[in-house]
Design a protein around this motif. Sequence first.
Motif, PDB file in Angstrom:
ATOM      1  N   VAL A 230       0.855  -1.183   0.000  1.00 40.68           N
ATOM      2  CA  VAL A 230       0.000   0.000   0.000  1.00 40.68           C
ATOM      3  C   VAL A 230       0.891   1.233   0.000  1.00 40.68           C
ATOM      4  O   VAL A 230       1.898   1.296   0.702  1.00 40.68           O
ATOM      5  N   LEU A 231       0.503   2.224  -0.785  1.00 38.28           N
ATOM      6  CA  LEU A 231       1.296   3.445  -0.953  1.00 38.28           C
ATOM      7  C   LEU A 231       0.477   4.630  -0.484  1.00 38.28           C
ATOM      8  O   LEU A 231      -0.743   4.693  -0.692  1.00 38.28           O
ATOM      9  N   GLU A 232       1.168   5.593   0.112  1.00 35.71           N
ATOM     10  CA  GLU A 232       0.490   6.765   0.659  1.00 35.71           C
ATOM     11  C   GLU A 232       1.335   8.000   0.375  1.00 35.71           C
ATOM     12  O   GLU A 232       2.568   7.961   0.446  1.00 35.71           O
ATOM     13  N   ARG A 233       0.677   9.074  -0.004  1.00 33.26           N
ATOM     14  CA  ARG A 233       1.372  10.352  -0.163  1.00 33.26           C
ATOM     15  C   ARG A 233       1.060  11.246   1.011  1.00 33.26           C
ATOM     16  O   ARG A 233       0.132  10.990   1.796  1.00 33.26           O
ATOM     17  N   GLY A 234       1.788  12.335   1.116  1.00 32.45           N
ATOM     18  CA  GLY A 234       1.554  13.292   2.183  1.00 32.45           C
ATOM     19  C   GLY A 234       0.327  14.132   1.912  1.00 32.45           C
ATOM     20  O   GLY A 234      -0.309  14.053   0.857  1.00 32.45           O
ATOM     21  N   PRO A 235      -0.052  15.012   2.858  1.00 37.00           N
ATOM     22  CA  PRO A 235      -1.211  15.890   2.657  1.00 37.00           C
ATOM     23  C   PRO A 235      -0.961  16.874   1.519  1.00 37.00           C
ATOM     24  O   PRO A 235       0.168  17.079   1.070  1.00 37.00           O
ATOM     25  N   GLY A 236      -2.021  17.499   1.034  1.00 32.40           N
ATOM     26  CA  GLY A 236      -1.952  18.353  -0.142  1.00 32.40           C
ATOM     27  C   GLY A 236      -1.004  19.510  -0.027  1.00 32.40           C
ATOM     28  O   GLY A 236      -0.496  20.007  -1.034  1.00 32.40           O
ATOM     29  N   GLN A 237      -0.767  19.997   1.192  1.00 30.76           N
ATOM     30  CA  GLN A 237       0.133  21.143   1.368  1.00 30.76           C
ATOM     31  C   GLN A 237       1.602  20.718   1.427  1.00 30.76           C
ATOM     32  O   GLN A 237       2.498  21.544   1.452  1.00 30.76           O
ATOM     33  N   ASP A 238       1.848  19.431   1.426  1.00 33.52           N
ATOM     34  CA  ASP A 238       3.204  18.915   1.561  1.00 33.52           C
ATOM     35  C   ASP A 238       3.993  19.148   0.272  1.00 33.52           C
ATOM     36  O   ASP A 238       3.443  19.093  -0.833  1.00 33.52           O
ATOM     37  N   ASP A 239       5.316  19.372   0.393  1.00 30.05           N
ATOM     38  CA  ASP A 239       6.153  19.580  -0.794  1.00 30.05           C
ATOM     39  C   ASP A 239       6.142  18.360  -1.699  1.00 30.05           C
ATOM     40  O   ASP A 239       6.137  18.485  -2.936  1.00 30.05           O
ATOM     41  N   ALA A 240       6.159  17.161  -1.106  1.00 27.84           N
ATOM     42  CA  ALA A 240       6.165  15.942  -1.911  1.00 27.84           C
ATOM     43  C   ALA A 240       4.879  15.823  -2.722  1.00 27.84           C
ATOM     44  O   ALA A 240       4.889  15.448  -3.904  1.00 27.84           O
ATOM     45  N   ALA A 241       3.736  16.136  -2.101  1.00 27.03           N
ATOM     46  CA  ALA A 241       2.459  16.093  -2.817  1.00 27.03           C
ATOM     47  C   ALA A 241       2.443  17.118  -3.952  1.00 27.03           C
ATOM     48  O   ALA A 241       1.909  16.861  -5.035  1.00 27.03           O
ATOM     49  N   TYR A 242       3.049  18.284  -3.707  1.00 28.53           N
ATOM     50  CA  TYR A 242       3.123  19.329  -4.727  1.00 28.53           C
ATOM     51  C   TYR A 242       3.925  18.842  -5.933  1.00 28.53           C
ATOM     52  O   TYR A 242       3.546  19.049  -7.094  1.00 28.53           O
ATOM     53  N   GLN A 243       5.046  18.160  -5.657  1.00 33.72           N
ATOM     54  CA  GLN A 243       5.877  17.656  -6.748  1.00 33.72           C
ATOM     55  C   GLN A 243       5.167  16.549  -7.528  1.00 33.72           C
ATOM     56  O   GLN A 243       5.259  16.475  -8.763  1.00 33.72           O
ATOM     57  N   LEU A 244       4.451  15.667  -6.796  1.00 30.90           N
ATOM     58  CA  LEU A 244       3.689  14.629  -7.479  1.00 30.90           C
ATOM     59  C   LEU A 244       2.613  15.226  -8.381  1.00 30.90           C
ATOM     60  O   LEU A 244       2.403  14.779  -9.518  1.00 30.90           O
ATOM     61  N   LYS A 245       1.958  16.256  -7.876  1.00 28.76           N
ATOM     62  CA  LYS A 245       0.896  16.895  -8.654  1.00 28.76           C
ATOM     63  C   LYS A 245       1.460  17.507  -9.928  1.00 28.76           C
ATOM     64  O   LYS A 245       0.844  17.427 -11.000  1.00 28.76           O
ATOM     65  N   ALA A 246       2.630  18.110  -9.829  1.00 31.63           N
ATOM     66  CA  ALA A 246       3.248  18.721 -11.013  1.00 31.63           C
ATOM     67  C   ALA A 246       3.584  17.658 -12.056  1.00 31.63           C
ATOM     68  O   ALA A 246       3.430  17.885 -13.269  1.00 31.63           O
TER      69      ALA A 246
END
Length: 875
Positions: free
Chosen positions: A697-713
């Motif tokens: 199972v894989l999990e990303r950080g919350p939407g404000q997280d830098d990692a989530a921002y990079q994934l979104k880009a």
Amino acid sequence: MMTTAESTYRSRAPWWFNIAGHLLEPWVRIRRDPAEPAGLLQGDAPVCYVIERDGFSDALILDRACREAGLPSPMQPLLHTRRKRSVFALARRDGWIFGRNRQRSPSEPLGQLIRSLEGFPERDIQIVPVSIYVGRAPSRESGWFSVLFAENWVVVGRFRRMLALLLNGRDTVVHFSAPVSLRSVMDEAGDIRPERFARKMARVLRTHFRRIRAAVIGPDLSHRRTVVDAVLNSEPVRAAITTTAAKEGISYAKAWERAYKMVMEIAADYSHPVVRSASFLLRNFWNKLYDGITMHHFDKARAAAPGYEVVYVPTHRSHADYLLMSYQLHASGVVVPHIAAGVNLNLPLIGPILRRGGAFFLRRSFKGNALYPVVFNEYMAQLIDRGVPMEYFIEGGRSRTGRLLAPRAGLLAMTVRAFLRAPRRPVLFQPVYIGYEKLMEGKSYIGELSGKPKEKESLIGLIRGLSVLRQRYGHVALNFGEPIELTPLLDAAAPDWRETTADPDAKPEWLNSVTNELAEKIQVNINRAADVNPINLLALALLATPKHAMAENDLLAQIELMKALLEELPYSDRVTLTPLDPPAIVAYGEQMGWITRVRHPLGDVLTVESEQAVLLSYFRNNVLHLTAAAAWVACCFLNNRRMSRASILRLGRIIYPFIQGELFLPWDSEGFGVQLQATVDFFVRRGLLEATGEGRVLERGPGQDDAAYQLKAIARSLIQAFERYYIAIAALVKNGPHTITAAELENVCTLTAQRLSLLSEPSAPEFFDKALFRGFIQKLRENRVVWTDEDGKLDYDAVLEDMVRDARVILAREMRHSILKITGKDSEKEALRAAEAEPAPAPTESTNTSEELHERHVKFEHHEHEHVSENQDKD
């Protein structure tokens, strides 16, 4: 200062020969090929050089080249023979250097060498063929007048050769071929008489010299009239002329005249002086236009070419493509290919120049004229039969979006059929990726994508367009992809193709499938040779944001992430990546005028203006395929905090055929799964995802997280493709089976995408490109998800409705509702209920324990029909 090789060099040339060599030295600059030919020699056997043509200057050049390379002198006596020189010429005039003033057969010196070995089995002689070309390679010292005396196929007199040396001597190439052991060849020949063996050996050497000359300066086509005559006298064209005359009730002579005009309209009129002149002009032109032109993997392409009919198949993104290709090939010592060009480029003044540079012209459509396709096919067959390298663009036209277009296999089919008719020389297709940092046609492409009609080519339009030459267009890369041999494809499709294709009019059943497979492999191999330049990376990062702006720190981090992804998970060993680091890439983007820096006390922001953003989407699309696997994984976490690894792979395999068809990806379904696994592991290593439940199972950080921002880009580079897919399947499901044709569905999809673009944030123009919808619908049909009924209406499998429901994993609810609302009005509520029939929502994030998460994951693995999306994103 004399080198060691030169100091040990011993020549017994006459004093006047040495004086002449010193006088000639300031006028001649020699480039050896290979640079160190001494490595070619085998053992200590005496060396005898053979040159193509007799000449005093050639002897002087050879002597100097051997001295500089540390090779034995051609002017010394040949050991164990009566020859006073270790060199002879195949084509001879009255000799000044190699003997007395009398005619000699080229086989006579060979006979002397053969007789010198008879009765002495321990002796051997190494015969080294040496080709000498004066004025082949372009250089800065070349002038207009020099072109007239460049190397060609004509045997020139001494006075013309002297002028060639004075004007072009600094562009002299001396090509040393691998030595031939005369002893080995004699042993293989057996009991052939020495005189006959010498004549055979002379023929082999003549063929060798012709092949090398053809590779260096191009085939001997003489005047184009020889090709024209061959076309008109061929059996297929004569039969077509007879048929046309009978069908239209005209005389054979009148029909022949029509065919003659057609082939004269088509045929190239290759001129080496014109090519040299164009090279001279283009060198200055490129220096003013571009900051540099780089070729990658060209040595591999050149090594694979000998013995093949080479067909270059590059990307087509600019009118500069074929000029760049021809110039770079010529500058690298390779023959300029004959290039297929649209007849719309046969403009006054420009057309004749292009024709003499190797262009041959074809009409956009062959329909309505039974004679023209026969004439054109025969012209192509003549070029292939004569070993003329060719170049054409299988996309059919310039890409206005930056993506590779769906291939048009017409010219490929003609090439394959021409080879089948006379398979004397194997055919090799050489894909070439051409990467730009700025396009001269950029603004016109925006207009065409926005609905403006394509501007017709004209001389006046060309003159008006010269204003673009005031700008700088950065660097250009020509990346040579892995070549594709035609014969293995034919062997795989029809092992007996050599026996079944003797008829020139035969069109085997397997021909279309082979041609389509070939076209697909060419596009895949072009993409496997992509060049990732700084503008591509900036486009991938900045166009992923709604306002096309990023804080400088975020932009630097995103570029660093993309570079790391491409380096750690290489798409292919032929992909090249800019060596610049992220700060240098940002600075370069500012210098090129692509991005603008907005100063701010809390940190600078880099932004792209609206029109520039549309132009920049072109360069994002150039390399979109390189990040397809990463974008899919990232898309899975746009609206979900958690997903199982198995779910990412399962849905990825479902969507893959459509992504593959659009982006010409190289993997099969299993290979794509392996790439997804590697991408997930990369994201986990980088901290963008966290693996739990033993990695299942894989999990990303919350939407404000830098990692989530990079994934979104990363995800947003591909999200528009999934939105297009959803538009198509939602429109089809909403209209129902047996109600709409494929053409009608294309129109509905295009209008829906245009409307959506107006209502939501601005999209790149290719978002509503009808060709992309057509390709997706075609892929649905190929996979038997959709088919046509007896009335021409579309019917579909139940799996299509599952795909509509699967879209909830990737697309946001608002986007899905907007698409469903636009695609129809009559049964909107019913369609919404059908598409949104989703499982009950999972517990909120705060109530999830690791045991509950693992339990749900195990449950999913036993119920593949359920969607594993533990939490809708509430951030």
